[in-house]
Design a protein around this motif. Sequence first.
Motif, PDB file in Angstrom:
ATOM      1  N   GLY A   1       0.833  -1.199   0.000  1.00 12.42           N
ATOM      2  CA  GLY A   1       0.000   0.000   0.000  1.00 12.42           C
ATOM      3  C   GLY A   1       0.870   1.252   0.000  1.00 12.42           C
ATOM      4  O   GLY A   1       0.395   2.337   0.331  1.00 12.42           O
ATOM      5  N   GLY A   2       2.164   1.094  -0.337  1.00 11.43           N
ATOM      6  CA  GLY A   2       3.083   2.229  -0.325  1.00 11.43           C
ATOM      7  C   GLY A   2       3.019   3.032  -1.609  1.00 11.43           C
ATOM      8  O   GLY A   2       2.175   2.776  -2.474  1.00 11.43           O
ATOM      9  N   GLU A   3       3.922   4.000  -1.722  1.00 11.88           N
ATOM     10  CA  GLU A   3       3.918   4.854  -2.908  1.00 11.88           C
ATOM     11  C   GLU A   3       5.260   5.546  -3.090  1.00 11.88           C
ATOM     12  O   GLU A   3       5.932   5.893  -2.119  1.00 11.88           O
ATOM     13  CB  GLU A   3       2.832   5.929  -2.808  1.00 11.88           C
ATOM     14  N   GLU A   4       5.650   5.709  -4.361  1.00 10.88           N
ATOM     15  CA  GLU A   4       6.745   6.638  -4.657  1.00 10.88           C
ATOM     16  C   GLU A   4       6.132   8.030  -4.598  1.00 10.88           C
ATOM     17  O   GLU A   4       4.977   8.220  -4.978  1.00 10.88           O
ATOM     18  CB  GLU A   4       7.327   6.361  -6.042  1.00 10.88           C
ATOM     19  N   ARG A   5       6.902   9.007  -4.131  1.00 14.30           N
ATOM     20  CA  ARG A   5       6.319  10.337  -3.887  1.00 14.30           C
ATOM     21  C   ARG A   5       6.874  11.408  -4.824  1.00 14.30           C
ATOM     22  O   ARG A   5       8.049  11.382  -5.179  1.00 14.30           O
ATOM     23  CB  ARG A   5       6.580  10.763  -2.435  1.00 14.30           C
ATOM     24  N   THR A   6       5.999  12.346  -5.138  1.00 15.15           N
ATOM     25  CA  THR A   6       6.456  13.561  -5.811  1.00 15.15           C
ATOM     26  C   THR A   6       7.136  14.434  -4.744  1.00 15.15           C
ATOM     27  O   THR A   6       7.005  14.174  -3.532  1.00 15.15           O
ATOM     28  CB  THR A   6       5.271  14.336  -6.394  1.00 15.15           C
ATOM     29  N   LEU A   7       7.788  15.479  -5.205  1.00 13.40           N
ATOM     30  CA  LEU A   7       8.424  16.391  -4.250  1.00 13.40           C
ATOM     31  C   LEU A   7       7.380  16.971  -3.290  1.00 13.40           C
ATOM     32  O   LEU A   7       7.597  17.041  -2.071  1.00 13.40           O
ATOM     33  CB  LEU A   7       9.120  17.507  -5.031  1.00 13.40           C
ATOM     34  N   GLY A   8       6.228  17.353  -3.842  1.00 10.86           N
ATOM     35  CA  GLY A   8       5.180  17.928  -3.002  1.00 10.86           C
ATOM     36  C   GLY A   8       4.711  16.943  -1.942  1.00 10.86           C
ATOM     37  O   GLY A   8       4.475  17.317  -0.779  1.00 10.86           O
ATOM     38  N   ALA A   9       4.593  15.663  -2.313  1.00  8.76           N
ATOM     39  CA  ALA A   9       4.136  14.651  -1.346  1.00  8.76           C
ATOM     40  C   ALA A   9       5.179  14.446  -0.252  1.00  8.76           C
ATOM     41  O   ALA A   9       4.848  14.248   0.925  1.00  8.76           O
ATOM     42  CB  ALA A   9       3.833  13.345  -2.075  1.00  8.76           C
ATOM     43  N   PHE A  10       6.466  14.506  -0.627  1.00 12.22           N
ATOM     44  CA  PHE A  10       7.515  14.400   0.405  1.00 12.22           C
ATOM     45  C   PHE A  10       7.418  15.573   1.361  1.00 12.22           C
ATOM     46  O   PHE A  10       7.499  15.411   2.579  1.00 12.22           O
ATOM     47  CB  PHE A  10       8.911  14.387  -0.246  1.00 12.22           C
TER      48      PHE A  10
END
Length: 402
Positions: free
Chosen positions: A363-372
């Motif tokens: 249920g994970g995700e790679e993140r955009t800069l904004g999400a980080f």
Amino acid sequence: MFILNAANAAIITACLRVACELDVAETLREVGSEGLHVERIAPGKVNSDLLARILGLLAMHHIFREVTPNVFTNLNRISAALDKGKTQEELGCAETRPADASGPAAVVELLQVKILIAEENMKMVAFLGEAALTTQENQRNLPFNHVFRTDETFYAWIECPENAWRRQRFGFVMDATAAWEPPHTILTGFDWSTLPAGSLVVDVGGGNGNTSMQIARTNPSLRIVVQDLDSAIKGAKLHWQSNFPSHIDNKMVSFQAHNFFTPQPITDASIFLLRYILHNWADEKAVLILQHLRAAAQPTTRLIVVDMILAYACPPSAAESGPETYAVEGTTRPSAPSPLLANWGPASSFAYTLDLCTYSYHGGEERTLGAFLDVFARAGWKLVRVYNPPASQLSHLECIPI
Ligand SMILES: C[S@@+](CC[C@H](N)C(=O)[O-])C[C@H]1O[C@@H](n2cnc3c(N)ncnc32)[C@H](O)[C@@H]1O
């Protein structure tokens, strides 16, 4: 035709599995530019007519080269990556191979053959629809849960004794990920030599501690703690005993079983290092991990997150993460010129693939800069610098406590 090819892409994956399991790349290396007829590539192990069709499809995608009908070579920059650089004798039996294999091809073999296709990912992808096409929020509705018919999380499930081999295999895979990177990228970006002697680096969820071992080899005055779940920590100790025993003898590395969803016991760390950790977890859990680290941080403690940053296919805009972010060193990266997609399209699609892979497992995700920025801010961390090592898909995000 483009959409039909995309819809059938899984067949390429299945063909790659056959080529890897039959060591086609190594066999073809040994014959050079003349190539080999399919009848002589893996005699007795495969129906050669079928192999011709399988290699034919791969050759259509520039994986191997068909020099005359049904005669193939591996003089091809793409399929050359499948070559494990070993002789047939050295490759030996398939069961012993993961520990032997090294370099990018080891990753290809472990991921493509053993995990992605045969064992886990390909089955999971088949259930992506079941997980996605529901309006019910259910943590246990991941493709992983469907495939392995369990309500457990992946990391709880591989702790079961019957899955010990999977746990070990996963450790090999994580070690092999170093081969995706130019050597020693962890030593670039943050300047480890600026830390005073005796400073403490905590490799949180460090697995075998391979990353912190690279740091320790070039910065032997730094103290290292590798933290992970109990079973992984046992493996980490063995790994360091085999590969860097002097650091254990000098008491410069220690190993600690620790669940990162519970309060962090180390309160004098100079660095908390999280490599390939946050991408495994959805925001709530990622924030919890970071909050525990924040609570244990000194004002001088730095957080270094090593993960991919997803770039949008559309041109970047300050609206995504706020104009002030663009003042942070390293947060702007070159976009591709039109008509290419701004994020370079397929050249950077691996991050998008891994994004759905981590979703399928955890249920994970790679993140955009904004999400980080969002998860950092929620946990009390401020991004101060991003380092994007050349030729690497991973970025290093450096944060300080707010
Ligand atoms: C993708 S691996 C990354 C390993 C290592 N950082 C690396 O880059 O090679 C994720 C690691 O998180 C560990 N892990 C998972 N859940 C954990 C938890 N609750 N507490 C501590 N470690 C955990 C796993 O055992 C695994 O070693």
